[in-house]
Write an enzyme that holds these catalytic residues in place. Structure first.
Site, PDB file in Angstrom:
ATOM      1  CE  LYS A  36      -4.207   5.583  -9.677  1.00 48.62           C
ATOM      2  NZ  LYS A  36      -3.421   6.814  -9.662  1.00 48.62           N
ATOM      3  N   GLY A  37      -4.910  -0.486  -9.596  1.00 48.53           N
ATOM      4  CA  GLY A  37      -3.961  -1.594  -9.404  1.00 48.53           C
ATOM      5  C   GLY A  37      -4.145  -2.757 -10.357  1.00 48.53           C
ATOM      6  CD  GLU A  64      -9.917  -5.393  -6.222  1.00 52.57           C
ATOM      7  OE1 GLU A  64      -8.754  -5.091  -6.569  1.00 52.57           O
ATOM      8  OE2 GLU A  64     -10.563  -4.734  -5.397  1.00 52.57           O
ATOM      9  CG  ASP A  66      -4.638  -6.118   2.242  1.00 50.29           C
ATOM     10  OD1 ASP A  66      -3.911  -7.034   2.649  1.00 50.29           O
ATOM     11  OD2 ASP A  66      -4.574  -4.963   2.700  1.00 50.29           O
ATOM     12  CG  PHE A  74       2.975  -3.103   1.241  1.00 48.06           C
ATOM     13  CD1 PHE A  74       1.632  -2.846   1.468  1.00 48.06           C
ATOM     14  CD2 PHE A  74       3.639  -2.401   0.236  1.00 48.06           C
ATOM     15  CE1 PHE A  74       0.957  -1.892   0.714  1.00 48.06           C
ATOM     16  CE2 PHE A  74       2.970  -1.457  -0.526  1.00 48.06           C
ATOM     17  CZ  PHE A  74       1.630  -1.199  -0.280  1.00 48.06           C
ATOM     18  CB  VAL A  75       3.455  -7.620  -2.748  1.00 53.17           C
ATOM     19  CG1 VAL A  75       3.922  -8.785  -1.896  1.00 53.17           C
ATOM     20  CG2 VAL A  75       1.929  -7.624  -2.854  1.00 53.17           C
ATOM     21  CG  ASP A  96       0.101   2.081  -5.431  1.00 49.37           C
ATOM     22  OD1 ASP A  96      -0.802   1.239  -5.250  1.00 49.37           O
ATOM     23  OD2 ASP A  96       0.101   3.183  -4.864  1.00 49.37           O
ATOM     24  NE  ARG A 155      -0.538   2.701  -9.505  1.00 49.57           N
ATOM     25  CZ  ARG A 155      -1.428   2.307  -8.599  1.00 49.57           C
ATOM     26  NH1 ARG A 155      -1.741   1.030  -8.498  1.00 49.57           N
ATOM     27  NH2 ARG A 155      -2.007   3.174  -7.806  1.00 49.57           N
TER      28      ARG A 155
HETATM   29  P1  IMP Z   1      -8.499  -4.044   0.607  1.00 49.27           P
HETATM   30  O1  IMP Z   1      -7.761  -3.798   1.902  1.00 49.27           O
HETATM   31  O2  IMP Z   1      -8.766  -5.514   0.411  1.00 49.27           O
HETATM   32  O3  IMP Z   1      -9.704  -3.198   0.522  1.00 49.27           O
HETATM   33  O4  IMP Z   1      -7.513  -3.610  -0.557  1.00 49.27           O
HETATM   34  C1  IMP Z   1      -7.566  -2.287  -1.009  1.00 49.27           C
HETATM   35  C2  IMP Z   1      -6.453  -1.956  -1.922  1.00 49.27           C
HETATM   36  O5  IMP Z   1      -5.278  -1.801  -1.146  1.00 49.27           O
HETATM   37  C3  IMP Z   1      -6.089  -2.947  -2.992  1.00 49.27           C
HETATM   38  O6  IMP Z   1      -6.916  -2.899  -4.129  1.00 49.27           O
HETATM   39  C4  IMP Z   1      -4.671  -2.469  -3.303  1.00 49.27           C
HETATM   40  O7  IMP Z   1      -4.713  -1.368  -4.207  1.00 49.27           O
HETATM   41  C5  IMP Z   1      -4.180  -2.002  -1.955  1.00 49.27           C
HETATM   42  N1  IMP Z   1      -3.301  -3.012  -1.343  1.00 49.27           N
HETATM   43  C6  IMP Z   1      -3.595  -3.944  -0.417  1.00 49.27           C
HETATM   44  N2  IMP Z   1      -2.521  -4.694  -0.119  1.00 49.27           N
HETATM   45  C7  IMP Z   1      -1.513  -4.231  -0.884  1.00 49.27           C
HETATM   46  C8  IMP Z   1      -0.119  -4.595  -1.057  1.00 49.27           C
HETATM   47  O8  IMP Z   1       0.433  -5.532  -0.450  1.00 49.27           O
HETATM   48  N3  IMP Z   1       0.572  -3.843  -1.946  1.00 49.27           N
HETATM   49  C9  IMP Z   1       0.042  -2.819  -2.672  1.00 49.27           C
HETATM   50  N4  IMP Z   1      -1.243  -2.454  -2.551  1.00 49.27           N
HETATM   51  C10 IMP Z   1      -2.007  -3.156  -1.665  1.00 49.27           C
HETATM   52 MG    MG Z   2      -3.115   0.934  -4.215  1.00 47.52          MG
END
Ligand code: IMP
Ligand code: MG
Length: 180
Positions: A42-43, A97, A101, A152-153, A159, A165
């Site tokens: 949803k982000g 996206e 992360d 963490f943002v 969120d 959000r």
């Molecule tokens: P991934 O770790 O790259 O698979 O990211 C997965 C998901 O984690 C992202 O699509 C976000 O929804 C969430 N996420 C990662 N880092 C952050 C952050 O700093 N703040 C909020 N959500 C995050």
């Molecule tokens: Mg998330």
């Protein structure tokens, strides 16, 4: 809500300026390609809505919704909760996206969509946090809004426990908020 923010990392104006710049590049890239623009929920919702209006070409909107299944270590085990509805075989696909992360979700999304044999597949992420990348994930985003430090943002779609959000900017959450 605003009291929980330690620092504004990216203001509304910074975000909108960068989206306009990316929009010019993507408009040139996708002219006459009628791309399917896939948002990962949803982000991405807030970024998607702004970004798509700066990509001034004929295009189709689609979405995927992933969830990581709960396990002892919640790393990398992804499920498709909602798949794309368009037939993307032979189509030019652009993934939007919110944040790149650890890379688990983008890596999974790319593999999943490649199986459907699109004509091309590119990635545009608003935020990139390269310091957090899981070893072994070598995928590069084709278009990056902002490379950010390892914090963490929240806000602008992102969120913490489904909150924040709807903040119009991207901010760093006060550590005491997750320690509560
Ligand atoms: P991934 O770790 O790259 O698979 O990211 C997965 C998901 O984690 C992202 O699509 C976000 O929804 C969430 N996420 C990662 N880092 C952050 C952050 O700093 N703040 C909020 N959500 C995050
Ligand atoms: Mg998330």
């Amino acid at each position: 809500m605003e009291n929980d923010i330690q620092q504004i990392l990216l203001t509304e104006a910074q975000i909108q300026n960068r989206i306009r710049e990316l929009g010019e590049v993507l408009t040139a890239e996708y002219a006459d390609k009628n791309p399917v623009i896939v948002g990962v929920l949803k982000g991405v919702v807030v970024f998607y809505a702004d970004m798509i209006r700066q990509i001034k070409v004929s295009c189709q909107m689609d979405f995927m919704w992933l969830s990581s299944y709960a396990g002892a270590n919640s790393t990398g085990n992804m499920l498709v909760r909602q798949d794309v509805t368009a037939n993307i075989r032979g189509r030019h696909v652009l993934i939007l996206e919110d944040i790149y992360d650890t890379g688990n979700s983008l890596d999974f999304t790319v593999k999943h969509l490649k199986e459907k044999e699109p004509a091309s597949l590119k990635i545009c992420t608003l935020l990139d946090k390269p310091e957090r990348r899981k070893p072994g994930i070598t995928l590069q985003a084709d278009y990056v809004g902002f490379t950010i430090p390892n914090a963490f943002v929240v806000g602008y779609g992102l969120d913490y426990n489904e909150k924040y959000r709807n903040l119009p900017y991207i901010g760093v959450l006060k550590p005491e908020v997750y320690e509560k």
